[in-house]
Design a protein around this motif. Structure first.
Motif, PDB file in Angstrom:
ATOM      1  N   GLY A 536       0.788  -1.218   0.000  1.00  0.00           N
ATOM      2  CA  GLY A 536       0.000   0.000   0.000  1.00  0.00           C
ATOM      3  C   GLY A 536       0.827   1.278   0.000  1.00  0.00           C
ATOM      4  O   GLY A 536       2.060   1.269  -0.045  1.00  0.00           O
ATOM      5  N   LEU A 537       0.112   2.390   0.104  1.00  0.00           N
ATOM      6  CA  LEU A 537       0.771   3.696   0.098  1.00  0.00           C
ATOM      7  C   LEU A 537       1.730   3.838   1.270  1.00  0.00           C
ATOM      8  O   LEU A 537       2.797   4.450   1.134  1.00  0.00           O
ATOM      9  CB  LEU A 537      -0.279   4.811   0.165  1.00  0.00           C
ATOM     10  CG  LEU A 537       0.281   6.233   0.204  1.00  0.00           C
ATOM     11  CD1 LEU A 537       0.904   6.605  -1.132  1.00  0.00           C
ATOM     12  CD2 LEU A 537      -0.797   7.231   0.609  1.00  0.00           C
ATOM     13  N   GLU A 538       1.376   3.272   2.413  1.00  0.00           N
ATOM     14  CA  GLU A 538       2.210   3.425   3.598  1.00  0.00           C
ATOM     15  C   GLU A 538       3.578   2.767   3.425  1.00  0.00           C
ATOM     16  O   GLU A 538       4.527   3.081   4.151  1.00  0.00           O
ATOM     17  CB  GLU A 538       1.506   2.866   4.835  1.00  0.00           C
ATOM     18  CG  GLU A 538       1.241   1.371   4.807  1.00  0.00           C
ATOM     19  CD  GLU A 538      -0.076   1.007   4.145  1.00  0.00           C
ATOM     20  OE1 GLU A 538      -0.559  -0.121   4.366  1.00  0.00           O
ATOM     21  OE2 GLU A 538      -0.630   1.836   3.377  1.00  0.00           O
ATOM     22  N   ASN A 539       3.699   1.855   2.449  1.00  0.00           N
ATOM     23  CA  ASN A 539       4.991   1.231   2.147  1.00  0.00           C
ATOM     24  C   ASN A 539       5.464   1.553   0.733  1.00  0.00           C
ATOM     25  O   ASN A 539       6.365   0.895   0.225  1.00  0.00           O
ATOM     26  CB  ASN A 539       4.899  -0.282   2.343  1.00  0.00           C
ATOM     27  CG  ASN A 539       4.745  -0.651   3.802  1.00  0.00           C
ATOM     28  OD1 ASN A 539       5.663  -0.512   4.589  1.00  0.00           O
ATOM     29  ND2 ASN A 539       3.546  -1.104   4.180  1.00  0.00           N
ATOM     30  N   PHE A 540       4.850   2.545   0.111  1.00  0.00           N
ATOM     31  CA  PHE A 540       5.354   3.011  -1.184  1.00  0.00           C
ATOM     32  C   PHE A 540       6.760   3.572  -1.012  1.00  0.00           C
ATOM     33  O   PHE A 540       7.676   3.185  -1.741  1.00  0.00           O
ATOM     34  CB  PHE A 540       4.380   4.032  -1.766  1.00  0.00           C
ATOM     35  CG  PHE A 540       4.897   4.751  -2.978  1.00  0.00           C
ATOM     36  CD1 PHE A 540       5.381   4.049  -4.077  1.00  0.00           C
ATOM     37  CD2 PHE A 540       4.884   6.133  -3.036  1.00  0.00           C
ATOM     38  CE1 PHE A 540       5.857   4.717  -5.201  1.00  0.00           C
ATOM     39  CE2 PHE A 540       5.351   6.809  -4.150  1.00  0.00           C
ATOM     40  CZ  PHE A 540       5.837   6.098  -5.236  1.00  0.00           C
ATOM     41  N   PRO A 541       7.002   4.478  -0.037  1.00  0.00           N
ATOM     42  CA  PRO A 541       8.392   4.682   0.376  1.00  0.00           C
ATOM     43  C   PRO A 541       8.775   3.508   1.286  1.00  0.00           C
ATOM     44  O   PRO A 541       8.155   3.296   2.328  1.00  0.00           O
ATOM     45  CB  PRO A 541       8.344   6.000   1.159  1.00  0.00           C
ATOM     46  CG  PRO A 541       6.971   6.566   0.943  1.00  0.00           C
ATOM     47  CD  PRO A 541       6.093   5.401   0.653  1.00  0.00           C
ATOM     48  N   ARG A 542       9.781   2.745   0.910  1.00  0.00           N
ATOM     49  CA  ARG A 542      10.078   1.489   1.622  1.00  0.00           C
ATOM     50  C   ARG A 542      11.014   1.746   2.807  1.00  0.00           C
ATOM     51  O   ARG A 542      11.755   2.717   2.848  1.00  0.00           O
ATOM     52  CB  ARG A 542      10.700   0.484   0.645  1.00  0.00           C
ATOM     53  CG  ARG A 542       9.774   0.134  -0.518  1.00  0.00           C
ATOM     54  CD  ARG A 542      10.392  -0.903  -1.424  1.00  0.00           C
ATOM     55  NE  ARG A 542       9.481  -1.262  -2.516  1.00  0.00           N
ATOM     56  CZ  ARG A 542       9.674  -2.306  -3.325  1.00  0.00           C
ATOM     57  NH1 ARG A 542      10.756  -3.072  -3.187  1.00  0.00           N
ATOM     58  NH2 ARG A 542       8.812  -2.557  -4.281  1.00  0.00           N
ATOM     59  N   PHE A 543      10.985   0.797   3.767  1.00  0.00           N
ATOM     60  CA  PHE A 543      11.788   0.891   4.987  1.00  0.00           C
ATOM     61  C   PHE A 543      12.424  -0.458   5.296  1.00  0.00           C
ATOM     62  O   PHE A 543      11.893  -1.513   4.925  1.00  0.00           O
ATOM     63  CB  PHE A 543      10.924   1.351   6.162  1.00  0.00           C
ATOM     64  CG  PHE A 543      10.213   2.647   5.915  1.00  0.00           C
ATOM     65  CD1 PHE A 543      10.881   3.856   6.045  1.00  0.00           C
ATOM     66  CD2 PHE A 543       8.873   2.661   5.538  1.00  0.00           C
ATOM     67  CE1 PHE A 543      10.229   5.056   5.803  1.00  0.00           C
ATOM     68  CE2 PHE A 543       8.220   3.858   5.289  1.00  0.00           C
ATOM     69  CZ  PHE A 543       8.895   5.058   5.427  1.00  0.00           C
ATOM     70  N   LEU A 544      13.574  -0.422   6.014  1.00  0.00           N
ATOM     71  CA  LEU A 544      14.311  -1.646   6.314  1.00  0.00           C
ATOM     72  C   LEU A 544      14.750  -1.727   7.772  1.00  0.00           C
ATOM     73  O   LEU A 544      15.521  -2.618   8.104  1.00  0.00           O
ATOM     74  CB  LEU A 544      15.564  -1.744   5.428  1.00  0.00           C
ATOM     75  CG  LEU A 544      15.342  -1.948   3.923  1.00  0.00           C
ATOM     76  CD1 LEU A 544      16.681  -1.918   3.186  1.00  0.00           C
ATOM     77  CD2 LEU A 544      14.616  -3.263   3.654  1.00  0.00           C
ATOM     78  N   GLU A 545      14.291  -0.853   8.657  1.00  0.00           N
ATOM     79  CA  GLU A 545      14.821  -0.791  10.014  1.00  0.00           C
ATOM     80  C   GLU A 545      13.713  -0.974  11.048  1.00  0.00           C
ATOM     81  O   GLU A 545      12.533  -1.045  10.713  1.00  0.00           O
ATOM     82  CB  GLU A 545      15.503   0.566  10.234  1.00  0.00           C
ATOM     83  CG  GLU A 545      16.675   0.820   9.305  1.00  0.00           C
ATOM     84  CD  GLU A 545      17.063   2.282   9.289  1.00  0.00           C
ATOM     85  OE1 GLU A 545      17.797   2.709  10.207  1.00  0.00           O
ATOM     86  OE2 GLU A 545      16.637   3.010   8.368  1.00  0.00           O
ATOM     87  N   PRO A 581       7.381   3.118  10.806  1.00  0.00           N
ATOM     88  CA  PRO A 581       7.620   4.361  11.550  1.00  0.00           C
ATOM     89  C   PRO A 581       6.310   5.056  11.908  1.00  0.00           C
ATOM     90  O   PRO A 581       5.245   4.720  11.386  1.00  0.00           O
ATOM     91  CB  PRO A 581       8.408   5.205  10.546  1.00  0.00           C
ATOM     92  CG  PRO A 581       7.871   4.765   9.219  1.00  0.00           C
ATOM     93  CD  PRO A 581       7.568   3.293   9.359  1.00  0.00           C
ATOM     94  N   ASN A 582       6.404   6.029  12.787  1.00  0.00           N
ATOM     95  CA  ASN A 582       5.321   6.992  12.938  1.00  0.00           C
ATOM     96  C   ASN A 582       5.425   7.964  11.770  1.00  0.00           C
ATOM     97  O   ASN A 582       6.464   8.588  11.570  1.00  0.00           O
ATOM     98  CB  ASN A 582       5.441   7.746  14.263  1.00  0.00           C
ATOM     99  CG  ASN A 582       5.163   6.845  15.447  1.00  0.00           C
ATOM    100  OD1 ASN A 582       4.536   5.794  15.317  1.00  0.00           O
ATOM    101  ND2 ASN A 582       5.642   7.248  16.613  1.00  0.00           N
ATOM    102  N   ARG A 583       4.349   8.080  11.015  1.00  0.00           N
ATOM    103  CA  ARG A 583       4.400   8.813   9.751  1.00  0.00           C
ATOM    104  C   ARG A 583       3.831  10.219   9.908  1.00  0.00           C
ATOM    105  O   ARG A 583       2.641  10.384  10.183  1.00  0.00           O
ATOM    106  CB  ARG A 583       3.648   8.058   8.664  1.00  0.00           C
ATOM    107  CG  ARG A 583       4.192   6.653   8.392  1.00  0.00           C
ATOM    108  CD  ARG A 583       3.358   5.939   7.353  1.00  0.00           C
ATOM    109  NE  ARG A 583       3.861   4.613   7.055  1.00  0.00           N
ATOM    110  CZ  ARG A 583       3.471   3.504   7.677  1.00  0.00           C
ATOM    111  NH1 ARG A 583       2.559   3.576   8.650  1.00  0.00           N
ATOM    112  NH2 ARG A 583       3.971   2.333   7.351  1.00  0.00           N
ATOM    113  N   ASP A 584       4.664  11.203   9.685  1.00  0.00           N
ATOM    114  CA  ASP A 584       4.226  12.591   9.595  1.00  0.00           C
ATOM    115  C   ASP A 584       4.397  12.988   8.133  1.00  0.00           C
ATOM    116  O   ASP A 584       5.449  13.461   7.720  1.00  0.00           O
ATOM    117  CB  ASP A 584       5.060  13.485  10.518  1.00  0.00           C
ATOM    118  CG  ASP A 584       4.699  14.959  10.376  1.00  0.00           C
ATOM    119  OD1 ASP A 584       3.652  15.265   9.780  1.00  0.00           O
ATOM    120  OD2 ASP A 584       5.483  15.810  10.838  1.00  0.00           O
TER     121      ASP A 584
END
Length: 616
Positions: A536-545, A581-584
């Motif tokens: 989804g959009l919340e993982n469109f910018p991806r994260f690894l930590e 993450p907490n998304r702002d």
């Protein structure tokens, strides 16, 4: 005296008769003349009308050509010069041309589904003269507005289905638009601007891995009305399929700020020439690219293009790069091979770290933006506004899939940029640490996929096995992966990248089949598709930590026009390689000023008639 009165009367009668006959002849002749004149006038009117209709048809044909020219979001002088006279009904067309009638004007769209967006409006006048075989002619003049809307005017712009099912609370300020279906479901999603789709808004998950459709839980999607009061979403296109029902509910709950196709929303055309796939925007130059394709590809727009030879990644500043001059004198000023400048800016790191999502060790071409900025600052000739990177000698034919490389680009030390700056690559992109957070400049990042590494990121060791693509990876199996602890990080940039999609709608297609691997390029690893959530959009910018409780601040515009081709082997699964993450997250309001748009910004376009007149 004798008078022959009868004879005189007979003479008078004869004279009267002759006079009447003469008058009748004159009247008949006049009537015949008028009739012929009427016939000729009617014929002329008919021919003039035909010419007018043909001229109008010709103008419509020219309008169609200009609509085709708007595929790249703008009508250029070259497009106007390339107008071809139409062929209609045996008529000939003369003086067919289009001319701008004034400078382009920045204007806020005041009505329709996209009211509130900023557009660039170019007034154009189209002239078409239709001539019939008898040389009867009519000229039509059309007034036209070519309207260009930069895609970075949106908080979110998707060309395919958009799914938003965040875990930690998501407060999003900015217009959300998708040309596909929109799936919303969460305990804590808060949207503070408009939401539009020409298709359906579905208050449910699309993913098949969620089991049967959910009917009661997770009723936590909130959308602001015009008074900025958040109201809960309680209906969708399936529960209120009737046009009036959906519009009435949207008006009552959100002052009409939630709109679908039943509200008149139309798809926005992509900034692409006819027949060009959206993913080609980020692909390398091709000798077969025509002028229209060159006009939209980042690789052709770049003033500095770098081609990295993966065979020589270990010694990146000794012949591994070819600096190609596209615009400006950058190639002649580029850091020479073997120099300290080159080594400070560029590094090659084979098998650099363990990439938890893709389960491989990426081969990293790294750019130190602080060093690049210092080098650029020495001379005006070194200015770079759009940089493009691609790779050669990756996975030659015959290389076993288990040994395929995974070349990527990583930007680091980029809290301050050289100037307005757009970076693009056809491969996955990683951004390490704060980006553009000091002395803001218009900036965009375009790539196959984008992963943000926090200020606390440390490259985890990549064991040799990490290079192996595992075609039978099971998303339900937890993998050993040491997550590093994230630190608060801020990014200020528009994003244009590929996304990971859920294969199908569980309500429409059950069970969901696996995706075919056909969309991957020949040199990409085989995709392993599962019928689970794409992220989804919340993982469109991806994260690894491990981002648990740590804030990721984002200001920009999230745009996805295609699915990732290289970073697509593994579907989203968060248990083993990251915590969210907490998304702002907010749309960067500075992008509402066209002067603040990043270099090479893609635009969507529309063209419509504003005036019409006939010149006889």
């Amino acid at each position: 005296m004798y008078l022959n009165i009868a004879r005189d009367r007979r003479g008078f009668t004869l004279e009267s008769t002759i006079l009447v006959m003469v008058l009748l002849t004159i009247l008949i002749g006049f009537a015949a003349s008028q009739t012929m004149r009427t016939i000729r006038t009617a014929d002329l009117d008919y021919r003039a009308a035909r010419a007018a209709y043909e001229a109008e048809g010709g103008a419509d044909a020219v309008l169609g050509q200009l609509k085709g020219a708007m595929a790249d979001g703008i009508v250029s002088p070259a497009d106007l010069a390339a107008i071809v006279p139409p062929t209609l009904g045996g008529f000939t067309f003369q003086n067919v041309r289009g001319d701008t009638t004034g400078p382009a004007v920045v204007r806020t769209i005041t009505d329709g589904p996209y009211a509130g967006l900023i557009s660039l409006n170019q007034p154009i006048e189209v002239n078409v003269t239709a001539v019939d075989p008898n040389n009867n002619s009519t000229r039509i003049v059309l007034g036209i507005n070519a309207q260009s809307v930069p895609v970075f005017q949106f908080g979110v712009f998707y060309d395919e289905d958009l799914e938003i099912h965040n875990g930690p609370r998501l407060d999003f300020s900015g217009w959300v638009h998708t040309n596909g279906n929109l799936y919303l479901r969460s305990n804590n999603s808060f949207f503070h601007s408009l939401i539009t789709t020409p298709r359906q808004l579905v208050f449910n998950r699309k993913a098949a891995d969620m089991g049967t459709p959910i009917s009661g839980a997770e009723r936590g999607v909130w959308i602001d009305n015009a008074a900025s009061t958040s109201n809960a979403l309680t209906f969708d296109s399936r529960s209120a399929p009737d046009t009036s029902n959906f519009k009435n509910l949207s008006d009552i709950n959100f002052d009409g700020r939630v709109m679908t196709g039943v509200s008149g929303v139309k798809p926005l055309r992509l900034p692409l020439p006819a027949g060009m796939a959206a993913i080609q925007l980020i692909q390398p130059r091709n000798v077969a690219d025509n002028a229209d394709v060159q006009g939209v590809k980042f690789a052709w727009k770049a003033d500095w293009m770098i081609t990295v030879d993966l065979f020589r990644l270990n010694n990146i500043c000794n012949g591994a790069m070819a600096h190609l001059r596209l615009a400006g004198p950058i190639s002649s000023a580029a850091p020479a091979d073997g120099t300290a400048q080159c080594n400070a800016i560029f590094q090659g790191i084979p098998n650099a770290f363990q990439e938890g999502r893709e389960n491989i060790g990426p081969d990293v071409f790294q750019i130190d933006v602080a060093q690049l900025r210092a080098w650029i600052g020495v001379a005006a000739a070194r200015q770079v506004r759009t940089m493009y990177v691609t790779f050669v000698n990756t996975n030659p034919a015959g290389t076993p899939a288990a040994n395929w490389d995974y070349p990527v680009v990583r930007l680091r030390n980029a809290s301050a940029l050289p100037s307005a700056f757009t970076f693009a690559t056809d491969r996955p992109l990683y951004v390490w640490g704060n980006y553009n957070s000091v002395g803001w400049s218009p900036s965009a990042l375009a790539a196959d996929a984008i992963t943000f590494l926090s200020n606390g990121w440390v490259d985890p060791a990549a064991p040799p096995a990490a290079r192996s693509w595992n075609p039978v990876w099971d998303p339900n199996v937890t993998h050993a992966y040491a997550k590093s602890a994230a630190a608060p990080t801020s990014v200020y940039a528009a994003i244009a990248a590929g996304h990971s999609a859920t294969p199908c709608d569980v309500v429409v297609t059950s069970p969901c089949p696996a995706l075919p691997p056909g969309s991957a390029p020949p040199t990409a690893p085989p995709q392993v598709a599962y019928a689970n959530y794409g992220g989804g959009l919340e993982n469109f910018p991806r994260f690894l930590e491990d981002w648990g409780g740590v804030q990721f601040t984002y200001r920009g515009s999230l745009v996805s026009l295609f699915q990732s081709a290289y970073a697509a082997r593994r579907r989203w699964s968060w248990q083993d390689y990251y915590t969210p993450p907490n998304r702002d997250w907010q749309f960067d309001l500075r992008f509402q000023d066209p002067n603040n748009l990043p270099p090479s910004t893609p635009v969507v376009g529309n063209i419509f008639q504003t005036a019409f007149r006939t010149v006889y």
